[in-house]
Design a protein around this motif. Sequence first.
Motif, mmCIF file in Angstrom:
data_model
loop_
_atom_site.group_PDB
_atom_site.id
_atom_site.type_symbol
_atom_site.label_atom_id
_atom_site.label_comp_id
_atom_site.label_asym_id
_atom_site.label_seq_id
_atom_site.Cartn_x
_atom_site.Cartn_y
_atom_site.Cartn_z
ATOM 1 N N GLY A 477 0.827 -1.203 0.000
ATOM 2 C CA GLY A 477 0.000 0.000 0.000
ATOM 3 C C GLY A 477 0.863 1.255 0.000
ATOM 4 O O GLY A 477 0.636 2.192 -0.787
ATOM 5 N N GLN A 478 1.870 1.276 0.869
ATOM 6 C CA GLN A 478 2.790 2.406 0.890
ATOM 7 C C GLN A 478 3.608 2.468 -0.395
ATOM 8 O O GLN A 478 3.965 3.550 -0.870
ATOM 9 C CB GLN A 478 3.722 2.295 2.102
ATOM 10 C CG GLN A 478 3.032 2.488 3.436
ATOM 11 C CD GLN A 478 4.022 2.500 4.587
ATOM 12 O OE1 GLN A 478 5.062 3.136 4.520
ATOM 13 N NE2 GLN A 478 3.689 1.766 5.649
ATOM 14 N N ALA A 479 3.905 1.292 -0.956
ATOM 15 C CA ALA A 479 4.665 1.250 -2.206
ATOM 16 C C ALA A 479 3.900 1.940 -3.329
ATOM 17 O O ALA A 479 4.481 2.693 -4.125
ATOM 18 C CB ALA A 479 4.979 -0.193 -2.593
ATOM 19 N N VAL A 480 2.597 1.704 -3.411
ATOM 20 C CA VAL A 480 1.777 2.343 -4.456
ATOM 21 C C VAL A 480 1.839 3.856 -4.319
ATOM 22 O O VAL A 480 2.012 4.581 -5.312
ATOM 23 C CB VAL A 480 0.319 1.841 -4.372
ATOM 24 C CG1 VAL A 480 -0.595 2.696 -5.250
ATOM 25 C CG2 VAL A 480 0.235 0.383 -4.804
ATOM 26 N N ASP A 481 1.709 4.363 -3.105
ATOM 27 C CA ASP A 481 1.753 5.813 -2.877
ATOM 28 C C ASP A 481 3.124 6.380 -3.262
ATOM 29 O O ASP A 481 3.225 7.435 -3.888
ATOM 30 C CB ASP A 481 1.459 6.141 -1.416
ATOM 31 C CG ASP A 481 0.020 5.823 -1.034
ATOM 32 O OD1 ASP A 481 -0.827 5.710 -1.945
ATOM 33 O OD2 ASP A 481 -0.249 5.661 0.177
ATOM 34 N N THR A 482 4.175 5.664 -2.879
ATOM 35 C CA THR A 482 5.537 6.139 -3.134
ATOM 36 C C THR A 482 5.861 6.116 -4.627
ATOM 37 O O THR A 482 6.465 7.057 -5.161
ATOM 38 C CB THR A 482 6.551 5.276 -2.365
ATOM 39 O OG1 THR A 482 6.236 5.314 -0.974
ATOM 40 C CG2 THR A 482 7.969 5.792 -2.560
ATOM 41 N N LEU A 483 5.458 5.055 -5.306
ATOM 42 C CA LEU A 483 5.686 4.981 -6.746
ATOM 43 C C LEU A 483 4.858 6.042 -7.480
ATOM 44 O O LEU A 483 5.301 6.584 -8.500
ATOM 45 C CB LEU A 483 5.353 3.582 -7.265
ATOM 46 C CG LEU A 483 6.317 2.485 -6.809
ATOM 47 C CD1 LEU A 483 5.731 1.096 -7.071
ATOM 48 C CD2 LEU A 483 7.672 2.627 -7.519
#
Length: 593
Positions: A477-483
């Motif tokens: 979930g955090q990866a999606v936001d960061t990407l």
Amino acid sequence: MVEHRIQHRLAAVLAADVVGYSQLMGEDETGTLATLRRLRDTYITPLIAEHDGRLVKLLGDGFLVEFASVIDAVACALAWQKGLLEMEQGGRMRFRIGINMGEIVAEDDDIYGDGVNIAARLESIAPPGGISISSLVHHQVGSKIDAVFKDRGEQKLKNIEEPVRVYAWEPDRGSADQGAAATTAGVAAQDRKLALPAQPSIAVLPFDNLSGDPQQDFLSDGLTESLITTLAKASGLFVIARNTTFAYKGKATNVQQISQELGVCYVLEGSVQRIGDRIRINAQLIDGRGGQHLWAERYDRNTDDLFALQDAITVDILTACQVKLTEGEQARMWIGHDGPVNLAAVELHWQAIEKFRRFNKTDNGLARALLERCIAMDGDDAMRLSLLGYTHMMDAKAGWSTEREESLALAQDFAKRAEQLDPLKASNKSLQANLAQLRGDFDAAVALAREAVALEPNSAEEHYVLGIMLSYAGQPGQAVDTLGKAMRLSPYFPMGYLYQLGIARYLLRQYEEALAAFKTCVARNPESRSSYVWMAILYAETGKRDEASACVQSAMQLDHFISIERWVSTEPFKDPKVVERMTEALRLAGLPD
């Protein structure tokens, strides 16, 4: 003596080239050239002939075409753009087209003159997938063509003395986008309206090389990249990434259009001229919302003052944008900029960066050799040591090295040496994050990647690395936001960004979004073996065995030695259940153990 035939005549001139060609070539040179060749031979050249045009010459990714009839020229351009959109013949390859009517100078089989120059400038400001025409063309065509060209007003075109009134046509993407949504994933910056960030925002365009020697491009390109990297350290400024702004290299610039395409307030453009041991830089900052020039300056220095010159430009930009630095940011910005510059070593360093970014075994080795020469010539430097470590890390990660552990050990050693010289180098933190992940220390990998983002909060690349670390550490979930932040910082992002977003979506069981991402990767690079494997996993998990099997077959055609065991070894997830999911799906899809 050969007699040259010179003739003056009135003609309609069409100029076209590929949107973001340099970026496409950087990502996949072989695939891009193959796609362009296929389109040229089977689609574009026959279309030109069908409309009674004459292909004057090919200019790399560009086409220069002469028509006796303006109506034929515009009809050809519309058929060209609409056909590509409807048939998706070019995948993600799209064109800009400009058309002008005027007097040309014809010498033998070539054409010159303002009629040609204006067409080329009109092409450069055309919308991606669209067409720009001059007012004279618009008047001649009238209502004879079933297409709406919107008045864009008078435009000051580069190196054209008088302003030109421009009309533009853009495709209606409504129905086409719905049919193509699975392959495009709606990710191209050109297809989106980007909101302005809350803080001041800037795009630094590639500085023009005015030295008269293409070999000096390294100086203008390197200076541009260094400015972007330095500005990215300021948390109060939003800075568009290098791989996006360099898509405009060599193009006539329409600052207001670029501002809209990239979603930024300010655009910096300039030029570099080297004369002996002197360097002259002209720079100007423009408010892209209204086109006003906010600041312009000329800098004259010795070449060994290059870093001090870069610092002076950076200070002027930050002042003009009214950006305040924290004490820590001030320290990070100017560290390592003392003393004279060895320009020969700088050239080797920038050449190495260019080679490394091609991400293949041969160029990775060439980058390493250039860096070793650079260090031997100019001594240790944190950035060069870190990049040298990256070349060894990539050897291990991509399977290019027969001695994986030795390559990892060398990468770790160079990262340690770089850390000792400069503990505040973001790229080195990202290198250490990659190495931590490869040895299975996922928590350390995330922590190091977060440090890198803190050091360069506007770096798309550091956000991209953090996104990868988060996915593999079990925080998709955090990866999606960061990407997503990485993609906003680099609207013309490399497909690696979308590939990693696909993985994060898979981990969240967002199958439709993940599949759309990998389909886009395949459309951009039909030789992306890994994208086919992920598509096979997604199809298998959603019960589409036939589609999964077809994707496995495509992957095996690209890599005869691929197996479940080899694949799993390259995907180091913290959660063993993810590996079990992939393994089961790939067995269902028919990939050998």
